[in-house]
Design an enzyme around this catalytic site. Structure first.
Site, mmCIF file in Angstrom:
data_model
loop_
_atom_site.group_PDB
_atom_site.id
_atom_site.type_symbol
_atom_site.label_atom_id
_atom_site.label_comp_id
_atom_site.label_asym_id
_atom_site.label_seq_id
_atom_site.Cartn_x
_atom_site.Cartn_y
_atom_site.Cartn_z
ATOM 1 N N ASP A 44 0.820 -1.334 0.020
ATOM 2 C CA ASP A 44 -0.200 -0.323 -0.086
ATOM 3 C C ASP A 44 1.161 1.124 0.364
ATOM 4 O OD1 ASP A 44 -1.996 1.924 0.647
ATOM 5 O OD2 ASP A 44 -3.302 0.501 2.019
ATOM 6 N N ASP A 89 -2.289 4.637 -2.602
ATOM 7 C CA ASP A 89 -3.610 5.718 -1.667
ATOM 8 C C ASP A 89 -4.360 6.766 -2.636
ATOM 9 O OD1 ASP A 89 -4.577 5.851 1.185
ATOM 10 O OD2 ASP A 89 -3.490 7.453 1.515
ATOM 11 N N GLU A 141 -6.399 3.845 -5.379
ATOM 12 C CA GLU A 141 -7.775 4.403 -5.123
ATOM 13 C C GLU A 141 -8.386 5.131 -5.418
ATOM 14 O OE1 GLU A 141 -9.209 5.192 -0.627
ATOM 15 O OE2 GLU A 141 -7.247 5.843 -1.626
ATOM 16 N N HIS A 188 -11.139 -1.022 4.601
ATOM 17 C CA HIS A 188 -10.981 -1.077 5.915
ATOM 18 C C HIS A 188 -11.354 0.664 5.844
ATOM 19 C CE1 HIS A 188 -7.863 1.003 2.835
ATOM 20 N NE2 HIS A 188 -7.375 1.745 4.148
ATOM 21 N N ASP A 189 -12.385 1.031 5.361
ATOM 22 C CA ASP A 189 -12.601 2.119 5.391
ATOM 23 C C ASP A 189 -14.147 2.486 5.252
ATOM 24 O OD1 ASP A 189 -10.337 3.760 5.469
ATOM 25 O OD2 ASP A 189 -10.265 4.058 3.693
#
Length: 523
Positions: free
Chosen positions: A99, A201, A264, A326-327
């Protein structure tokens, strides 16, 4: 599909490392813990793992504030531990993605420490510094995604710096060629070690309008919405020059052969698909498609989203699908635990690369976090409006031993209440479990090229039924899903009347009459 395009047929499994497996008894997951669980992931049937940030970090945002891009945070292990994990993954035929957080660093990164030391430091322009307005207020009305102004005053140098997230996460200036060169060096560092790709990200945040104008106000904003939604992020995100950045990263990835870049990007589909780039300047291989995360759980609405997305893909653009991360809330919470199997069937049978979030193979739901145990800065900054991420980041449950086999110590976040039965070991022994169902679906993806790389065509359906065809060569499969809690009828197409049920969400056998929360794959 070429060998270099392994990611087209792969299922990617996202690991949130703090919550996966602790190996040293500190209540926090780590790299040796992940390595210990690789055989379990191989048995499940996934093809690649993506690990959320593991770089050295003060952990203001749990790793998304990076202080060194070319090392491992001691909480997670060492570079030797990483190399061991990477080799173990490759030995099992698993790919490994990291990531990358290139939009911003930690305020403790040496780059920022130098940048804020003086206005004439060579790294001053590596970040976004601006003078105050005449009245001393911030340069514009941009709002942090975590609430409050996106500008932080630096008393020492008498300017504001920009942070799209926490003030401990200053944004880099990607218009500076030195920043781009430094981050390309980071990519090369990990590619040289053998990493198979990166999830990038907040890719759409990485370039800002060069004049920093005010963002337009959002007249539809209502009380209870997050503060960043008070404006439309027209000038602080998704600028045309971001595609040059993506193309530069892609060029480096392509030098190393069978690598993949995933971006993302939370944008409407017409803007999302531009991140594939152009034939002359390709962008990321997979701009993350969050259509299912954002969708109302209704068959007709989801069918529309699928069709719209498929129609928007550029020539050569490979689709991908995500149900959770994860969000965002877990699918078993959003759609309901009874729909979790149907949702998994949807994720793993649509055309494109699926990303599976750890724990969803158990049917894990969001875990309520008492106020005194909240860790997430987003929830601490704007409590009670549903933006907190701790509930979806709780520890993985492996067995019925203490703390679900995650750690001998108290976990950093609490476990789900039913962990004693909702754990990997228990479900692995239960033929009717969610884990075994997920394993079967993943096996079908490996057995049937039509599911892994075949074409997609919608099939007429009504009510709560979603139906579609997958085909490759002479193989045709029919998927029929009941996204509701009542029985539904379905008119099987004439071409599919001779097909047999090879998977069922609830153990049924008649796709013409779907029970509640039922789904079928026919081949």
């Amino acid at each position: 599909m070429t060998h270099a395009e392994w990611w087209k047929s792969a299922t990617i499994y996202q690991i949130y490392p703090r919550s996966f497996q602790d190996s040293n008894g500190d209540g926090i997951g780590d790299l040796p813990g992940i390595e210990r669980r690789l055989d379990d992931l191989k048995s499940l049937g996934v093809d690649a793992i993506w690990i959320s940030p593991i770089f050295p970090s003060p952990m203001a945002d749990f790793g998304y504030d990076v202080a060194d891009y070319t090392d491992i945070d001691p909480r997670f292990g060492t570079l030797d531990d990483f190399d061991s994990l990477l080799k173990a993954a490759h030995d099992r035929g698993l790919k490994l993605l990291l990531d990358l957080v290139p939009n911003h660093t930690s305020s403790e990164h040496p780059w920022f420490q130098k940048s804020r030391s003086s206005r004439d430091n060579p790294k001053r322009d590596w970040y976004l510094w601006r003078d105050a307005k005449p009245d001393g207020s911030p340069p514009n009305n941009w709002i942090s995604d975590f609430g409050g102004p996106a500008w932080e005053w630096d008393e020492h140098t008498g300017q504001y710096y920009y942070h799209a997230f926490l003030k401990e996460q200053p944004d880099l200036n990607w218009r500076n060629p030195q920043v781009r060169a430094a981050m390309i060096d980071v990519l090369r560092f990990w590619f040289e070690r053998g990493v198979d790709g990166f999830r990038i990200d907040v890719l759409w945040h990485m370039i800002k309008h060069q004049d920093f104008p005010d963002n337009p106000k959002n007249e539809e904003w209502r009380e209870g919405w997050p503060e960043f939604a008070t404006v439309h992020q027209e000038h602080s995100t998704d600028q045309p020059e971001v595609h040059d950045i993506a193309a530069g990263m892609r060029k480096v990835a392509d030098e190393y052969g069978a690598r993949v870049l995933i971006g993302e990007i939370y944008l409407p589909v017409p803007k999302l698909v531009t991140y594939y780039g152009t034939p002359e300047a390709p962008g990321v291989h997979l701009p993350f498609n969050f259509q299912l995360i954002a969708a109302d759980w209704h068959a007709r609405k989801i069918a529309h989203r699928i069709a719209k997305y498929e129609a928007a893909l550029p020539a050569g653009g490979w689709p991908n699908w995500v149900l959770g991360n994860h969000d965002r809330p877990r699918i078993a919470t959003k759609a309901g635990p009874e729909q979790a199997r149907v949702a998994m069937m949807l994720l793993l049978t649509l055309r494109g690369t699926p990303t599976l979030y750890y724990g969803d193979e158990l049917g894990m739901e969001d875990v309520p976090i008492p106020a005194h145990l909240v860790q997430d800065p987003r929830e601490l900054n704007e409590p009670g409006i549903g933006m907190g991420r701790d509930p979806v980041r709780t520890p993985m449950a492996w067995d019925a031993s203490a703390n679900a086999g995650f750690s001998p110590a108290d976990p950093w976040l609490p476990l789900h209440k039913d962990w004693a039965r909702r754990n990997m070991a228990a479900q692995r022994e239960d033929p009717a479990s969610m884990w075994r169902f997920t394993q079967k679906l993943l096996a079908l993806r490996h057995q049937h090229p039509a599911l892994a790389i075949g074409d997609y065509a919608g099939v007429d359906a009504t009510g709560d039924v979603l139906a579609y065809e997958r085909r490759h060569g002479g193989e045709r499969l029919l998927i029929v899903l009941n996204l509701g809690g009542t029985a539904q009828s379905f008119a099987i197409p004439e071409w599919a009347e001779g097909l047999s049920v090879i998977a069922s969400a609830r153990g049924g056998s008649d796709p013409a009459i779907l029970g509640p929360n039922e789904g079928y794959v026919l081949a």
